[in-house]
Scaffold this motif. Sequence first.
Motif, PDB file in Angstrom:
ATOM      1  N   PHE A   1       0.855  -1.200   0.000  1.00  0.00           N
ATOM      2  CA  PHE A   1       0.000   0.000   0.000  1.00  0.00           C
ATOM      3  C   PHE A   1       0.886   1.243   0.000  1.00  0.00           C
ATOM      4  O   PHE A   1       1.936   1.279   0.634  1.00  0.00           O
ATOM      5  CB  PHE A   1      -0.905  -0.008   1.225  1.00  0.00           C
ATOM      6  N   PHE A   2       0.421   2.275  -0.683  1.00  0.00           N
ATOM      7  CA  PHE A   2       1.276   3.464  -0.833  1.00  0.00           C
ATOM      8  C   PHE A   2       1.298   4.361   0.394  1.00  0.00           C
ATOM      9  O   PHE A   2       0.415   4.296   1.234  1.00  0.00           O
ATOM     10  CB  PHE A   2       0.949   4.242  -2.109  1.00  0.00           C
ATOM     11  N   THR A   3       2.344   5.151   0.483  1.00  0.00           N
ATOM     12  CA  THR A   3       2.528   6.032   1.632  1.00  0.00           C
ATOM     13  C   THR A   3       2.092   7.442   1.228  1.00  0.00           C
ATOM     14  O   THR A   3       2.746   8.107   0.444  1.00  0.00           O
ATOM     15  CB  THR A   3       4.000   6.065   2.085  1.00  0.00           C
ATOM     16  N   THR A   4       0.953   7.850   1.770  1.00  0.00           N
ATOM     17  CA  THR A   4       0.423   9.200   1.513  1.00  0.00           C
ATOM     18  C   THR A   4       0.107   9.836   2.863  1.00  0.00           C
ATOM     19  O   THR A   4      -1.053   9.995   3.239  1.00  0.00           O
ATOM     20  CB  THR A   4      -0.856   9.146   0.655  1.00  0.00           C
ATOM     21  N   PRO A   5       1.152  10.202   3.593  1.00  0.00           N
ATOM     22  CA  PRO A   5       0.961  10.706   4.960  1.00  0.00           C
ATOM     23  C   PRO A   5       0.114  11.975   4.996  1.00  0.00           C
ATOM     24  O   PRO A   5       0.125  12.765   4.046  1.00  0.00           O
ATOM     25  CB  PRO A   5       2.395  10.980   5.428  1.00  0.00           C
TER      26      PRO A   5
ATOM     27  N   PHE B   1       8.487   3.901  -9.058  1.00  0.00           N
ATOM     28  CA  PHE B   1       8.119   2.507  -8.795  1.00  0.00           C
ATOM     29  C   PHE B   1       9.315   1.586  -9.058  1.00  0.00           C
ATOM     30  O   PHE B   1      10.171   1.899  -9.883  1.00  0.00           O
ATOM     31  CB  PHE B   1       6.948   2.095  -9.695  1.00  0.00           C
ATOM     32  N   GLY B   2       9.356   0.467  -8.341  1.00  0.00           N
ATOM     33  CA  GLY B   2      10.437  -0.504  -8.531  1.00  0.00           C
ATOM     34  C   GLY B   2       9.882  -1.907  -8.556  1.00  0.00           C
ATOM     35  O   GLY B   2       8.913  -2.205  -7.857  1.00  0.00           O
ATOM     36  N   GLU B   3      10.485  -2.751  -9.351  1.00  0.00           N
ATOM     37  CA  GLU B   3       9.978  -4.120  -9.473  1.00  0.00           C
ATOM     38  C   GLU B   3      10.192  -4.900  -8.166  1.00  0.00           C
ATOM     39  O   GLU B   3      11.038  -4.512  -7.372  1.00  0.00           O
ATOM     40  CB  GLU B   3      10.677  -4.821 -10.634  1.00  0.00           C
TER      41      GLU B   3
ATOM     42  N   THR C   1       5.646   3.184  -3.621  1.00  0.00           N
ATOM     43  CA  THR C   1       6.802   3.690  -4.348  1.00  0.00           C
ATOM     44  C   THR C   1       8.066   3.132  -3.698  1.00  0.00           C
ATOM     45  O   THR C   1       8.422   3.513  -2.589  1.00  0.00           O
ATOM     46  CB  THR C   1       6.840   5.230  -4.330  1.00  0.00           C
ATOM     47  N   THR C   2       8.702   2.199  -4.406  1.00  0.00           N
ATOM     48  CA  THR C   2       9.960   1.612  -3.918  1.00  0.00           C
ATOM     49  C   THR C   2      10.977   1.703  -5.061  1.00  0.00           C
ATOM     50  O   THR C   2      11.308   0.704  -5.687  1.00  0.00           O
ATOM     51  CB  THR C   2       9.759   0.139  -3.509  1.00  0.00           C
ATOM     52  N   PRO C   3      11.447   2.918  -5.326  1.00  0.00           N
ATOM     53  CA  PRO C   3      12.324   3.128  -6.475  1.00  0.00           C
ATOM     54  C   PRO C   3      13.617   2.324  -6.372  1.00  0.00           C
ATOM     55  O   PRO C   3      14.105   2.060  -5.272  1.00  0.00           O
ATOM     56  CB  PRO C   3      12.607   4.633  -6.425  1.00  0.00           C
ATOM     57  N   LEU C   4      14.150   1.976  -7.531  1.00  0.00           N
ATOM     58  CA  LEU C   4      15.399   1.224  -7.579  1.00  0.00           C
ATOM     59  C   LEU C   4      16.527   2.046  -8.212  1.00  0.00           C
ATOM     60  O   LEU C   4      17.537   1.493  -8.653  1.00  0.00           O
ATOM     61  CB  LEU C   4      15.185  -0.097  -8.326  1.00  0.00           C
ATOM     62  N   THR C   5      16.324   3.357  -8.247  1.00  0.00           N
ATOM     63  CA  THR C   5      17.381   4.275  -8.680  1.00  0.00           C
ATOM     64  C   THR C   5      17.359   5.474  -7.740  1.00  0.00           C
ATOM     65  O   THR C   5      16.342   5.756  -7.097  1.00  0.00           O
ATOM     66  CB  THR C   5      17.125   4.810 -10.111  1.00  0.00           C
ATOM     67  N   SER C   6      18.481   6.193  -7.693  1.00  0.00           N
ATOM     68  CA  SER C   6      18.505   7.412  -6.879  1.00  0.00           C
ATOM     69  C   SER C   6      17.589   8.468  -7.498  1.00  0.00           C
ATOM     70  O   SER C   6      16.926   9.229  -6.787  1.00  0.00           O
ATOM     71  CB  SER C   6      19.938   7.939  -6.749  1.00  0.00           C
ATOM     72  N   TYR C   7      17.534   8.502  -8.826  1.00  0.00           N
ATOM     73  CA  TYR C   7      16.614   9.412  -9.516  1.00  0.00           C
ATOM     74  C   TYR C   7      15.174   9.165  -9.066  1.00  0.00           C
ATOM     75  O   TYR C   7      14.455  10.097  -8.693  1.00  0.00           O
ATOM     76  CB  TYR C   7      16.752   9.186 -11.026  1.00  0.00           C
ATOM     77  N   GLY C   8      14.742   7.922  -9.104  1.00  0.00           N
ATOM     78  CA  GLY C   8      13.385   7.574  -8.677  1.00  0.00           C
ATOM     79  C   GLY C   8      13.161   7.921  -7.212  1.00  0.00           C
ATOM     80  O   GLY C   8      12.080   8.387  -6.832  1.00  0.00           O
ATOM     81  N   THR C   9      14.181   7.722  -6.378  1.00  0.00           N
ATOM     82  CA  THR C   9      14.089   8.079  -4.960  1.00  0.00           C
ATOM     83  C   THR C   9      13.883   9.579  -4.805  1.00  0.00           C
ATOM     84  O   THR C   9      13.031  10.029  -4.030  1.00  0.00           O
ATOM     85  CB  THR C   9      15.380   7.653  -4.228  1.00  0.00           C
ATOM     86  N   GLN C  10      14.669  10.358  -5.558  1.00  0.00           N
ATOM     87  CA  GLN C  10      14.566  11.827  -5.465  1.00  0.00           C
ATOM     88  C   GLN C  10      13.181  12.302  -5.918  1.00  0.00           C
ATOM     89  O   GLN C  10      12.578  13.179  -5.297  1.00  0.00           O
ATOM     90  CB  GLN C  10      15.694  12.454  -6.307  1.00  0.00           C
TER      91      GLN C  10
ATOM     92  N   SER D   1      14.107  -4.805 -18.370  1.00  0.00           N
ATOM     93  CA  SER D   1      13.285  -5.844 -17.734  1.00  0.00           C
ATOM     94  C   SER D   1      12.818  -5.427 -16.346  1.00  0.00           C
ATOM     95  O   SER D   1      11.882  -5.987 -15.801  1.00  0.00           O
ATOM     96  CB  SER D   1      14.057  -7.159 -17.653  1.00  0.00           C
ATOM     97  N   GLY D   2      13.473  -4.421 -15.750  1.00  0.00           N
ATOM     98  CA  GLY D   2      13.067  -3.947 -14.429  1.00  0.00           C
ATOM     99  C   GLY D   2      12.061  -2.805 -14.485  1.00  0.00           C
ATOM    100  O   GLY D   2      11.675  -2.276 -13.455  1.00  0.00           O
TER     101      GLY D   2
END
Lengths: 327, 327
Positions: A143-147, B131-133, B145-154, B289-290
Motif C-alpha cells: 500500500f502506498f505512503t500518503t501521509p 516505482f520498482g519491481e 513507491t519503492t524506487p530502484l534508482t537514486s533518480y526515482g528516490t529523489q 526488464s526492471g
Amino acid sequence: MHVMIIGAAGMIGRKLLERLAREPDALGNELKKLTLVDVVEPAVPPVFSSVSTALALDLSSEGAAERLVSSRPDVIYHLAAIVSGEAEADFEKGYRVNLDGTRALFDAIRSESRNEPYLPRLIFASSIAVFGEPFPAKIGDEFFTTPLTSYGTQKAICELLLADYTRRGIFDGIGIRLPTICIRPGAPNKAASGFFSNILREPLVGKEAVLPVDENVRHWFASPRSAVGFFVHAARMDTSQIGPRRNLTMPGLSALVGEEIEALGRVAGQKAVNLIRREPDPVIRSIVSGWATDFDARRARELGFTAETSFDEIIRIHIEDELGGRI
Amino acid sequence: MHVMIIGAAGMIGRKLLERLAREPDALGNELKKLTLVDVVEPAVPPVFSSVSTALALDLSSEGAAERLVSSRPDVIYHLAAIVSGEAEADFEKGYRVNLDGTRALFDAIRSESRNEPYLPRLIFASSIAVFGEPFPAKIGDEFFTTPLTSYGTQKAICELLLADYTRRGIFDGIGIRLPTICIRPGAPNKAASGFFSNILREPLVGKEAVLPVDENVRHWFASPRSAVGFFVHAARMDTSQIGPRRNLTMPGLSALVGEEIEALGRVAGQKAVNLIRREPDPVIRSIVSGWATDFDARRARELGFTAETSFDEIIRIHIEDELGGRI
C-alpha cells in the motif's frame, strides 16, 4: 560489537537498554561498546558503565552526525524524532530534526566509508503515520505512503533515503514501522493516542482513566516488549533475505477499544473496568478516525518479527514488565 | 497570468512553449508574463518576446530559488532534473539538484508567502521511476513507491514534499508522473529507453535504427503532445477535486515493441519496418526488464488527463508535429 542508540532517552531507547542489560548478548555478539545519544544525556544502565559513553547531542546540529559516526559503531539505532504533534506545530523544527538530522546521519556514514570500508547496520524507527486515509480494511505491504502529517511525511522520506542508501551499499538499513505502542508506561500524556494506554494502565493501579472515543474504535497495537523485540531482531537478522524493499510494517494486533476493555475485565476484574470514565471528545474522535485500523504485515512476519495476538497478552506483559508481576 | 517554466530548455519545456505560442490562452487566462529558466538560457518564442524573461540559473545554487519566486508567478512548472543515468553516476549532484533544488523552490514559496499571501499552482514533473519491481500486471493508483534508482528516490521524495506543502497551504501542488515519452524528437540518444523512439523516428525518415531487445518487451508510453497536454491540464484544472493525494500516475498506452513495429508498418509500410536492425544487447535488455509495463491510471483519467490509445495514433502525432504532416 559497538552499538549506538540515538534517541536513547526515549521510551523505546530505555526499554531496549533494559533488555540489553538483562541479556547482553541479545544482539548476537558480545556488547563491547555502547554509545548512548539524545538531546538530554541518557542514563547508562549500571551494568554497562565501563563500556558506555553517554552524549547530549542534537543530531541535526552542525557536525554532530560526523562526530557520532567517526567512532564507527557496528549497529546504529536511530530512534530520535520530534513527535507528531510538535512536528505539525513547528514546521521548520520537524523538517530540521526528523529529515535533515536523519539525512546528516546517513551522509556522515557515507563520508566515513570513504576513509576506510565501513558498512554499519542502520535501524530506523519509522511509523504507521507514513500512511494516510482512506485505507483498505487491511493495509497490505504494497500500500502506498500518503501521509497526512508532516511527521509522517518526514518518516516516509527517511524510509526512501534508507532504501536508496542501502541499495547503494552505504549502509545496511532496515526501517521499522511501529504500531501504536500499548501499554505505554509512565504518566498519562496529552498525545491523542494516549487514551489507548491510559484506560488500561491507570485502572490496573486503581486509578481512574478517561475514554474519549466509542468502544467500536479499532486500532493497531504492539507492546513495548514487542517493539524492543523488533529492534533486537533487526540487528540480528540476515538482511540478505530482505531485498531492496527495506521498510517493513511491523506485526501487531488489530483490536477494538471494547476488546481492550473486555481483556482488562478478564485480567483485573470488573472493579478495574469501572474505573474507566466515558468522556466523549469530538476532537480526539476526529483525529483517531483518520488512523489506520488493521494491517496485513506479512513480509515482517515472514522475516521473523513477532507481536502479541490478544490484549490479554498485552496487559499481562505490562503487569510483568512494569508492575513486578502482580496487581 | 505570470507563468514560470523551470527546465524550459528541455524537451517537454520546449514543447510546452510551442503549445503556448500556438494557443496563448491554453492555460485558461491571458498570458501576461513568462519567465523561462534553465541551466542554459532557454530560447524565447518570438510571439512572447515582449512578455518574457529568460534566465540561465541552477535552481540548487545559493539564492536562486528565492530570486525566482520573488517575482511571484501564478503558475510554476518545475520540469528541471538531472536525468536518471547521471543521478545514478553522480550521487551528490543528483541529490543536490533533484532533491535540494526542488526543496529550495518549495521553501522559497513558503518564505515568499510570509511577506504577503501567495499560493501559486506548482506543477512538478515526476516519473514512473518512483516505482520498482516486482510489479503487479497492472500497477494501480495505490501501489507503493519503492524506487530502484537514486533518480526515482529523489522524485518520490519530492512527491511527498509536494503533498505535505500542499496540505499545509504553502502552494497548490500537482505531481505529474510521466510515462516514457514516445516518439521523442531529435537525434538518437544513449538513454537505455532511447530505442523505443529510435525504431519509429528513424525509419519514418528513411534511416536505420537498432532494436536491442525482443519484440515481446512491454512498456508504458505517451506522446510528447500528451505530455504537454498533462501539464496544460494541470494548470487549468480544479484542484479541489484532487484531495490530499496530489501525485498522479498519468494515463498512457501499454504496448509491446512488436505492436510499435506493427503500427509502423501500417502507417509507413514494410520498407520502414525493414530499417529496424535487431542487435540484442543484454545490458539494455536487463535494464528494461526492471521497468513497469502497465498501469491502471484511473484517478488521472477521472480527473481529465488523457493520452493515446494506440501506437498508430502516437506515430501520426509525430508525423504531424515533427515531420510537417507527411512522410
